[in-house]
Design a protein around this motif. Sequence first.
Motif, PDB file in Angstrom:
ATOM      1  N   LEU A 259      -4.315  16.241  11.454  1.00 37.72           N
ATOM      2  CA  LEU A 259      -3.286  15.534  10.684  1.00 37.72           C
ATOM      3  C   LEU A 259      -3.789  14.142  10.337  1.00 37.72           C
ATOM      4  CD1 LEU A 259      -0.337  15.562   9.594  1.00 37.72           C
ATOM      5  CD2 LEU A 259       0.323  14.445  11.738  1.00 37.72           C
ATOM      6  N   LEU A 260      -3.733  13.818   9.063  1.00 44.38           N
ATOM      7  CA  LEU A 260      -4.149  12.504   8.568  1.00 44.38           C
ATOM      8  C   LEU A 260      -2.890  11.708   8.238  1.00 44.38           C
ATOM      9  CD1 LEU A 260      -6.892  13.962   6.256  1.00 44.38           C
ATOM     10  CD2 LEU A 260      -7.288  12.713   8.388  1.00 44.38           C
ATOM     11  N   VAL A 261      -2.852  10.451   8.672  1.00 47.38           N
ATOM     12  CA  VAL A 261      -1.641   9.647   8.505  1.00 47.38           C
ATOM     13  C   VAL A 261      -1.937   8.430   7.627  1.00 47.38           C
ATOM     14  CG1 VAL A 261       0.253   8.453   9.664  1.00 47.38           C
ATOM     15  CG2 VAL A 261      -0.890  10.361  10.807  1.00 47.38           C
ATOM     16  N   ILE A 262      -1.075   8.236   6.632  1.00 49.57           N
ATOM     17  CA  ILE A 262      -1.116   7.035   5.787  1.00 49.57           C
ATOM     18  C   ILE A 262      -0.043   6.085   6.311  1.00 49.57           C
ATOM     19  CG2 ILE A 262      -0.797   6.113   3.457  1.00 49.57           C
ATOM     20  CD1 ILE A 262      -1.669   8.869   2.399  1.00 49.57           C
ATOM     21  N   GLY A 263      -0.414   4.848   6.558  1.00 45.83           N
ATOM     22  CA  GLY A 263       0.525   3.864   7.084  1.00 45.83           C
ATOM     23  C   GLY A 263       1.144   3.032   5.984  1.00 45.83           C
ATOM     24  N   ASP A 264       2.413   2.736   6.129  1.00 40.78           N
ATOM     25  CA  ASP A 264       3.129   1.875   5.185  1.00 40.78           C
ATOM     26  C   ASP A 264       2.736   0.425   5.467  1.00 40.78           C
ATOM     27  OD1 ASP A 264       4.943   0.524   3.599  1.00 40.78           O
ATOM     28  OD2 ASP A 264       6.659   1.755   4.178  1.00 40.78           O
ATOM     29  N   GLY A 265       1.939  -0.147   4.571  1.00 41.99           N
ATOM     30  CA  GLY A 265       1.496  -1.528   4.743  1.00 41.99           C
ATOM     31  C   GLY A 265       2.381  -2.541   4.040  1.00 41.99           C
ATOM     32  N   ASP A 266       3.515  -2.065   3.505  1.00 42.66           N
ATOM     33  CA  ASP A 266       4.442  -2.962   2.800  1.00 42.66           C
ATOM     34  C   ASP A 266       3.678  -3.802   1.772  1.00 42.66           C
ATOM     35  OD1 ASP A 266       6.672  -1.968   4.057  1.00 42.66           O
ATOM     36  OD2 ASP A 266       6.791  -3.546   5.544  1.00 42.66           O
ATOM     37  N   THR A 267       3.877  -5.115   1.802  1.00 41.46           N
ATOM     38  CA  THR A 267       3.195  -6.026   0.876  1.00 41.46           C
ATOM     39  C   THR A 267       1.900  -6.565   1.473  1.00 41.46           C
ATOM     40  OG1 THR A 267       4.359  -7.919   1.795  1.00 41.46           O
ATOM     41  CG2 THR A 267       5.425  -6.777  -0.051  1.00 41.46           C
TER      42      THR A 267
ATOM     43  N   SER B 127      -0.740   2.021   2.357  1.00 41.19           N
ATOM     44  CA  SER B 127      -0.143   1.703   1.053  1.00 41.19           C
ATOM     45  C   SER B 127       0.157   0.207   1.014  1.00 41.19           C
ATOM     46  CB  SER B 127       1.140   2.505   0.825  1.00 41.19           C
ATOM     47  OG  SER B 127       2.129   2.160   1.781  1.00 41.19           O
ATOM     48  N   ILE B 128      -0.165  -0.401  -0.113  1.00 44.79           N
ATOM     49  CA  ILE B 128       0.119  -1.816  -0.361  1.00 44.79           C
ATOM     50  C   ILE B 128       0.892  -1.896  -1.667  1.00 44.79           C
ATOM     51  CG2 ILE B 128      -0.867  -4.105  -0.828  1.00 44.79           C
ATOM     52  CD1 ILE B 128      -1.398  -3.300   2.018  1.00 44.79           C
ATOM     53  N   GLU B 129       2.014  -2.621  -1.651  1.00 47.95           N
ATOM     54  CA  GLU B 129       2.898  -2.629  -2.818  1.00 47.95           C
ATOM     55  C   GLU B 129       3.028  -4.022  -3.419  1.00 47.95           C
ATOM     56  OE1 GLU B 129       7.186  -2.833  -0.523  1.00 47.95           O
ATOM     57  OE2 GLU B 129       5.856  -1.138  -0.208  1.00 47.95           O
TER      58      GLU B 129
ATOM     59  N   ARG C  28     -19.238  -3.575   7.437  1.00 47.17           N
ATOM     60  CA  ARG C  28     -19.455  -4.256   8.719  1.00 47.17           C
ATOM     61  C   ARG C  28     -19.346  -3.310   9.907  1.00 47.17           C
ATOM     62  NH1 ARG C  28     -15.471  -7.484   8.338  1.00 47.17           N
ATOM     63  NH2 ARG C  28     -14.131  -6.539   9.901  1.00 47.17           N
ATOM     64  N   SER C  29     -18.339  -2.415   9.882  1.00 53.31           N
ATOM     65  CA  SER C  29     -18.042  -1.642  11.087  1.00 53.31           C
ATOM     66  C   SER C  29     -18.002  -0.133  10.878  1.00 53.31           C
ATOM     67  CB  SER C  29     -16.697  -2.092  11.660  1.00 53.31           C
ATOM     68  OG  SER C  29     -15.647  -1.761  10.757  1.00 53.31           O
ATOM     69  N   GLY C  30     -18.027   0.306   9.625  1.00 55.02           N
ATOM     70  CA  GLY C  30     -17.903   1.735   9.353  1.00 55.02           C
ATOM     71  C   GLY C  30     -16.467   2.220   9.296  1.00 55.02           C
ATOM     72  N   LEU C  31     -15.501   1.349   9.663  1.00 55.59           N
ATOM     73  CA  LEU C  31     -14.086   1.718   9.533  1.00 55.59           C
ATOM     74  C   LEU C  31     -13.716   1.787   8.060  1.00 55.59           C
ATOM     75  CD1 LEU C  31     -12.509  -0.509  12.323  1.00 55.59           C
ATOM     76  CD2 LEU C  31     -12.672   1.981  12.345  1.00 55.59           C
ATOM     77  N   ASP C  32     -12.746   2.628   7.734  1.00 58.70           N
ATOM     78  CA  ASP C  32     -12.435   2.870   6.328  1.00 58.70           C
ATOM     79  C   ASP C  32     -10.957   3.231   6.199  1.00 58.70           C
ATOM     80  OD1 ASP C  32     -12.788   3.277   3.615  1.00 58.70           O
ATOM     81  OD2 ASP C  32     -13.856   5.182   3.825  1.00 58.70           O
ATOM     82  N   LEU C  33     -10.415   3.041   5.013  1.00 64.48           N
ATOM     83  CA  LEU C  33      -9.052   3.443   4.690  1.00 64.48           C
ATOM     84  C   LEU C  33      -8.997   3.887   3.231  1.00 64.48           C
ATOM     85  CD1 LEU C  33      -6.778   0.605   6.191  1.00 64.48           C
ATOM     86  CD2 LEU C  33      -6.848   2.982   6.957  1.00 64.48           C
ATOM     87  N   VAL C  34      -8.208   4.911   2.961  1.00 62.06           N
ATOM     88  CA  VAL C  34      -7.833   5.244   1.586  1.00 62.06           C
ATOM     89  C   VAL C  34      -6.760   4.240   1.175  1.00 62.06           C
ATOM     90  CG1 VAL C  34      -6.605   6.935   0.155  1.00 62.06           C
ATOM     91  CG2 VAL C  34      -8.419   7.683   1.724  1.00 62.06           C
TER      92      VAL C  34
ATOM     93  N   ARG D  72       0.682   0.616  -4.768  1.00 59.68           N
ATOM     94  CA  ARG D  72       2.013   1.047  -5.214  1.00 59.68           C
ATOM     95  C   ARG D  72       2.698  -0.041  -6.030  1.00 59.68           C
ATOM     96  NH1 ARG D  72       7.009   2.374  -0.968  1.00 59.68           N
ATOM     97  NH2 ARG D  72       8.531   1.052  -2.024  1.00 59.68           N
ATOM     98  N   THR D  73       3.374   0.380  -7.078  1.00 56.72           N
ATOM     99  CA  THR D  73       4.208  -0.555  -7.827  1.00 56.72           C
ATOM    100  C   THR D  73       5.683  -0.153  -7.738  1.00 56.72           C
ATOM    101  OG1 THR D  73       4.677  -1.594  -9.965  1.00 56.72           O
ATOM    102  CG2 THR D  73       3.836   0.668 -10.035  1.00 56.72           C
ATOM    103  N   ASP D  74       6.527  -1.141  -7.542  1.00 56.51           N
ATOM    104  CA  ASP D  74       7.980  -0.944  -7.486  1.00 56.51           C
ATOM    105  C   ASP D  74       8.663  -1.468  -8.746  1.00 56.51           C
ATOM    106  OD1 ASP D  74       9.230  -0.353  -4.384  1.00 56.51           O
ATOM    107  OD2 ASP D  74       7.111  -0.805  -4.547  1.00 56.51           O
ATOM    108  N   CYS D  75       7.902  -1.539  -9.833  1.00 60.16           N
ATOM    109  CA  CYS D  75       8.423  -2.104 -11.092  1.00 60.16           C
ATOM    110  C   CYS D  75       9.734  -1.477 -11.543  1.00 60.16           C
ATOM    111  CB  CYS D  75       7.406  -1.905 -12.204  1.00 60.16           C
ATOM    112  SG  CYS D  75       6.172  -3.175 -12.269  1.00 60.16           S
ATOM    113  N   ARG D  76       9.807  -0.147 -11.478  1.00 57.85           N
ATOM    114  CA  ARG D  76      11.008   0.518 -11.990  1.00 57.85           C
ATOM    115  C   ARG D  76      12.227   0.170 -11.157  1.00 57.85           C
ATOM    116  NH1 ARG D  76      11.884   1.600 -16.836  1.00 57.85           N
ATOM    117  NH2 ARG D  76      12.488   3.773 -16.935  1.00 57.85           N
ATOM    118  N   ARG D  77      12.052   0.014  -9.842  1.00 62.28           N
ATOM    119  CA  ARG D  77      13.159  -0.399  -8.984  1.00 62.28           C
ATOM    120  C   ARG D  77      13.582  -1.825  -9.293  1.00 62.28           C
ATOM    121  NH1 ARG D  77      15.528   4.105  -6.702  1.00 62.28           N
ATOM    122  NH2 ARG D  77      13.974   5.398  -5.687  1.00 62.28           N
TER     123      ARG D  77
END
Length: 207
Positions: free
Chosen positions: A88-96, A120-122, A161-167, A171-176
């Motif tokens: 299971l791969l988990v994407i974390g909500d990074g807010d802003t 995710s960054i919004e 630097r460390s080999g750590l990585d993230l997808v 995200r845009t909240d323009c419509r909201r």
Amino acid sequence: GHPHPTPAARLRTLLDDAREASRCEVMPACHDALSARLIERAGFRVAFMSGFAVSASGLALPDAGLISYGEQLSVGQNICAAIDTRRLLVIGDGDTGFGGSGNVRRTIEGYAKAGFAGVSIEDQVYPKRCAYSGGVAVVPREEAVARVRCAIAARDEMRRRSGLDLVLVARTDCRRAEEDLDEVLWRCRAFAALGADVVYAEGLAPD
């Protein structure tokens, strides 16, 4: 032997396969270690740690910028420790990114070390509000682009630097925020041009 691929690398492969097969990958939301393990046991391959759900279940508070980076990170660490990240791969909500450029960098590093596959960054103003509540406001174009550029630079530097990585999910909240569709498309294209792995427009109307 060869090093094991990172969760981020496995998520990129999964997304590439889904794109080639024109397949949607269903991604349930988790809010703690138990919900993540149940999602894993049900056979899903991707989950999303929802800031809305973490705030509601952990604090009984709305997702209106009240929960801190540290609280979100702690839940994320518990989630990633409770699951098999090969299944299971988990994407974390990074807010802003929880503030300015330094906060964005810290969020990227912390989420990668926790074991997330993505973040995710919004483009909302900080403190943000849940997209389902009223009063959503987004930062101007230039600031939104700068925030995503900062997140990508932090991710790339960390990878070297460390080999750590993230997808990186931009995200845009323009419509909201009651911006028109042209602005949504402009931001999505700009985020993609910067090198975001995924772009996501929240709250698109059915029409």
